[in-house]
Design an enzyme around this catalytic site. Structure first.
Site, short mmCIF file in Angstrom:
data_model
loop_
_atom_site.label_atom_id
_atom_site.label_comp_id
_atom_site.label_asym_id
_atom_site.label_seq_id
_atom_site.Cartn_x
_atom_site.Cartn_y
_atom_site.Cartn_z
N HIS A 172 53.21 -8.76 -30.24
CA HIS A 172 54.40 -8.58 -29.41
C HIS A 172 54.13 -9.05 -27.99
CE1 HIS A 172 55.83 -5.95 -32.67
NE2 HIS A 172 57.03 -6.06 -32.12
N LYS A 176 55.59 -4.55 -24.15
CA LYS A 176 55.78 -3.48 -25.14
C LYS A 176 54.79 -2.36 -24.87
CE LYS A 176 56.12 -2.61 -30.12
NZ LYS A 176 57.39 -1.89 -29.95
#
Length: 283
Positions: A172, A176
């Site tokens: 990601h 995040k």
């Protein structure tokens, strides 16, 4: 009755100026069966700004507020005379540290939560499920709104019947906050429903750098997390056996990929008897 012929679903978006919140609001503005009624965000300097102007959608009557509970109260009052399943919906893409309280507060006010924020623990999800059932408020906790990811998870669960060795990797963007991702955890949980143990070994492993083999679940599955700028959301499940590997992979190129799943959840959550966990429960 088609969605467009019914009264539009009133939707509050929490985390309105975040990456996902912006996409959700844009998607709502393109549909006839949903209506944005409130935009909540705690970004510094955003209070009182027109959400439409902030997102390039033109001027609206909706201004950004940081008062989530006040917004939930106003929205619940505005639909109190409507017959079920015509309640309001909150879509939450905020932060793992706040999502439990956001969800519980929404249920308490009779507003149906659609939760895209990951980081809820199994015990928190269970507590919310009990609360939602007692309140008779349909709720949805969705770690990933991509239909493609649902298909990957189903394929991984099927493959787990035939392979005893598997590891999961999720990648990601570096904004995040939680690791591993809720999607990766959900994938592992589906594979573990067989009740089997994975990755038995005759070698006594030693990490010269702690964590280099990833996070170890009680089933033996290992989960690896990568965070880098330039990434959106990606997941890989690799199975191994004598003489072969089998790999399942899903790439999210743009956050617009999640919007059909978000809109599906908004449309279905008000008819649920309680809380569901995972998009596969709605498809």
């Amino acid at each position: 009755m088609p969605f467009s012929a019914a009264k539009p679903i009133p939707v509050l978006v929490s985390g309105a100026l975040g990456r996902m919140g912006r996409e959700v609001i844009k998607a709502i503005f393109t549909t006839a069966d949903c209506k944005l009624v409130a935009a909540v965000d705690t970004s510094p300097g955003s209070e009182g700004k027109d959400i439409g102007l902030e997102l390039g959608l033109g001027e609206t009557d909706i201004t950004v507020t940081s008062d989530l509970e006040g917004s939930l109260c106003l929205i619940s009052q505005s639909v109190r005379n409507d017959q079920p399943p015509n309640g309001a919906v909150i879509v939450d893409f905020t932060h793992p540290s706040a999502v439990f309280e956001h969800t519980r507060t929404a249920i308490a006010y009779g507003v149906h939560p659609v939760i895209g924020t990951t980081g809820l623990s199994p015990s928190q999800i269970n507590e919310l499920a009990i609360f939602a059932e007692k309140a008779s408020i349909g709720s949805a906790v969705i770690p990933n709104f991509s239909v493609g990811m649902v298909l990957l998870q189903q394929a991984a669960a099927a493959a787990a019947r035939f392979y005893d060795h598997a590891e999961l990797t999720e990648l990601h963007h570096n904004q995040k906050a939680d690791a591993p991702s809720g999607t990766c955890i959900k994938t592992a949980e589906l594979m573990e429903e067989l009740g089997k143990n994975f990755n038995s070994t005759d070698v006594e492993e030693h990490e010269s750098l702690a964590g280099s083999r990833g996070g170890l679940r009680s089933s033996g599955l290992r989960l690896h997390s990568i965070r880098l700028p330039g990434l959106v959301a990606h997941q890989e499940v690799m199975f191994g056996a004598n003489g072969e590997t089998y790999t399942l992979k899903h790439n999210t190129i743009n956050r617009s990929a999640y919007m059909p799943g978000v809109l599906l959840a908004i449309r279905k959550v008000r008819s649920l008897p309680g809380l569901v966990y995972g998009l596969e429960r709605l498809i």
